[in-house]
Write an enzyme that holds these catalytic residues in place. Structure first.
Site, PDB file in Angstrom:
ATOM      1  N   GLY A 154       0.830  -1.190   0.000  1.00  0.00           N
ATOM      2  CA  GLY A 154       0.000   0.000   0.000  1.00  0.00           C
ATOM      3  C   GLY A 154       0.869   1.246   0.000  1.00  0.00           C
ATOM      4  O   GLY A 154       2.085   1.185   0.212  1.00  0.00           O
ATOM      5  N   CYS A 155       0.247   2.390  -0.252  1.00  0.00           N
ATOM      6  CA  CYS A 155       1.015   3.635  -0.328  1.00  0.00           C
ATOM      7  C   CYS A 155       1.604   4.022   1.024  1.00  0.00           C
ATOM      8  O   CYS A 155       2.781   4.387   1.118  1.00  0.00           O
ATOM      9  CB  CYS A 155       0.144   4.758  -0.883  1.00  0.00           C
ATOM     10  SG  CYS A 155      -1.467   4.937  -0.069  1.00  0.00           S
TER      11      CYS A 155
END
Length: 351
Positions: A154-155
């Protein structure tokens, strides 16, 4: 580089992640986009869903079932969590030679019980989970190169882990005392209609969300625990900030073993010295999201805390590029034996 193009398909092409993947793939010299899916927009041209992509010729959007997976060599998946597992199994079951790069959360967590607890249902493809490689490129490069299925981080975990893994592994900070204050642009919330991301709701304000229960926390803890050699719980709080793209994570750490903030910076510089996309700022330079906007770069800075024995580590990236589509292409390049930077050297947009 091979003259023959590598045929790629994009699952979930109508989301922000899928659209940025397409934007980056169009000029990629080794890619040819042959399939785009978006069930809710099936039959439409991509230009109708994303007018900024109207200047290039692209396949029409189809449903997942209508897509011809026999015509692709690689699949990028930008579907929401919980929808990817069965599709991945179906595609790889019929076409086992396809390379699958998943940008969703479905294969990131190695422990099935952790997945069930945080996502509320049993994992539907445990056989594939066992072979999935965590796609944090700079720390899993060799495994990614040989992988068939890569689970891109994920970011928030990408920004946090790139900043913290080297100094945790070096024993320079206390892994049991990590506080991560994270802020993301509203594109991180997806393209669906939600009240909290309406202009009047998100503009001119800063909002915490999923406090104490964000699903990126166990992903961060999984990797920090591995680096620390013991189970770790991280204090992680995300915030929504009124900008389209960009992410800034401020990590507060307690120094150990006599380490200083300069030592942390030196460790990060040493680990990332030859990395094309991870840049450690010199002393006195503060990372800013505008320094990396639209690019695959990450900038990391270390600042002494006023509290003795503590330091502040700041990391920034573009949540849709290095935090998602860009890192996915970086992994794609490795999986197909291409130069890792291929198609990703666009410089940040400024102003």
């Amino acid at each position: 580089m091979t003259e023959k193009k590598i045929r790629v398909g994009v699952l979930g092409a109508s989301g922000y992640t899928g659209a940025d993947l397409v934007r980056l793939a169009v000029p990629h010299p080794a890619m040819e986009i042959t399939a785009l899916t978006a069930n809710s927009h099936a039959g439409k041209p991509m230009a109708e869903v994303f007018p900024h992509l109207s200047f290039v010729e692209l396949p029409r959007l189809t449903t997942v079932d209508e897509a011809d997976w026999g015509s692709v060599d690689a699949v990028f998946c930008g579907l929401p969590h919980g929808t990817t597992q069965e599709i991945t199994r179906a595609v790889l079951g019929k076409h086992p030679k396809i390379k699958f790069i998943d940008m969703s959360a479905d294969f990131r967590l190695r422990n099935p019980e952790t997945y069930r607890r945080w996502y509320g249902h049993e994992h539907q493809a445990l056989d594939l989970q066992d072979e999935a490689v965590y796609g944090l490129t700079e720390h899993y490069r060799s495994a990614i190169t040989d992988a068939r299925l890569v689970a891109c981080p994920g970011c928030y975990p990408t920004a946090t882990l790139l900043a913290l893994l080297p100094i945790v592994a070096a024993g320079q900070v206390d892994a049991s005392d990590l506080i991560v204050d994270a802020k993301s642009g509203v594109s991180g919330a997806g393209r669906g209609l939600k009240q909290n991301v309406l202009f009047s709701e998100a503009g001119e304000g800063l909002s915490p969300y999923s406090v104490g229960k964000h699903r990126h926390a166990p992903e961060i803890e999984q990797e920090i625990s591995k680096a620390a050699g013991t189970d770790v719980i991280v204090n992680f709080t995300p915030h929504l900030i009124p900008m389209s793209r960009g992410e800034l994570c401020t990590s507060y750490v307690r120094l150990t073993g006599g380490a200083t903030p300069d030592d942390l910076r030196a460790t990060l510089q040493d680990v990332y010295r030859d990395e094309p996309f991870v840049h450690v700022a010199p002393a006195g330079v503060l990372p800013q999201t505008q320094n990396v906007r639209g690019s695959n770069y990450v900038q990391i800075g270390v600042i002494p805390d006023r509290i003795p024995g503590r330091a502040i580590v700041i990391s920034v990236l573009d949540n849709l590029v290095k935090g998602s589509a860009g890192q996915a292409i970086q992994n794609f390049n490795l999986m197909f034996g291409l130069e890792e930077t291929t198609g990703l050297m666009q410089q940040p947009l400024f102003p």
